[in-house]
Motif scaffolding. Structure first.
Motif: not given
Length: 230
Positions: A137-144, A157-158, A162-166, A181-190
């Motif tokens: 969990x200390x590496x730059x590539x994270x899923x939070x 993100x990384x 500085x990359x944003x993945x989704x 979970x009830x999804x209100x937004x999803x960056x990759x697929x509306x």
């Protein structure tokens, strides 16, 4: 847009914990909904079309409240990666149980309750071939994943590139061992907006074990660990 992104300051009595919202019209007159989650010294804001859920942007990182200011440091910014690693201090005014920053007023959604998973979490393991494979969990590539009492948002993100993945987010509940979970937004697929996903969950040795089927119908078993401030 930059002023609006920082058109929030979060303070509730003595604590900034919880979720906050406001709606603002963009230059095209479209109503854009903004939701901020602050939990355990971390922050994420997402903004999306109120009616359709179409994703517009997100940013977040670490934050602290001191001396009538909110200090935050970017770890991700979908709209401007160059902000990653930079900091910003904004003064706030707390009036009538709302927050005023400039001309923008934010209304509280929750104070960090009633959900059982309020906090900032990093994915730390996945089940593969019957065994949990650990992840650093200390590496730059994270899923939070950051949760208040009723709202959630995950972000990939990384911090090094500085990359944003989704990202994706919405509301959630924790009842009878089920995390929904009830999804209100999803960056990759509306088209995922409006969907509900239910998972089994338990807290084991301080970690969140999460199992069920992904949004694509594939079985998953994930382990999430509490995010610690360094």
């Amino acid at each position: 847009m930059f002023a609006l992104l920082f058109g929030w300051a979060i303070l509730r009595s003595q604590s900034p914990e919880g979720a906050w919202e406001t709606s603002l019209k963009n230059e095209k007159g479209i109503n854009i909904h903004h939701v901020i989650i602050i939990s355990d010294g971390h922050i994420a804001e997402a903004f999306f079309e109120k009616e359709t859920g179409a994703f517009m942007g997100t940013w977040g990182g670490t934050c602290k409240v001191q001396n009538n200011n909110l200090d935050c440091t970017y770890e991700f910014a979908s709209f401007d990666p160059s902000r990653v690693g930079t900091s910003r201090k904004e003064a706030y005014q707390f009036v009538d149980n709302q927050i005023r920053m400039g001309d923008t007023i934010w209304t509280q959604i929750d104070d960090g309750t009633p959900g059982k998973l309020s906090g900032a979490w990093l994915i730390s393991g996945r089940m593969r071939d019957g065994k949990i494979q650990q992840r650093d969990t200390d590496r730059p590539r994270k899923t939070m994943k950051i949760l208040s009492g009723t709202r959630f948002q995950w972000i990939a993100y990384n911090t090094e590139t500085q990359q944003f993945m989704g990202t994706g987010g919405g509301t959630y509940t924790t009842e009878n061992g089920k995390y929904t979970e009830n999804i209100d937004f999803f960056s990759k697929d509306n088209s995922r907006v409006g969907a509900s996903l239910s998972f089994d969950f338990k807290i084991k040795e301080g970690n969140w074990h999460h199992s069920g089927e992904s949004s694509r119908g594939k079985p998953i078993y994930e382990v999430w660990s509490p995010r610690k401030l360094h």
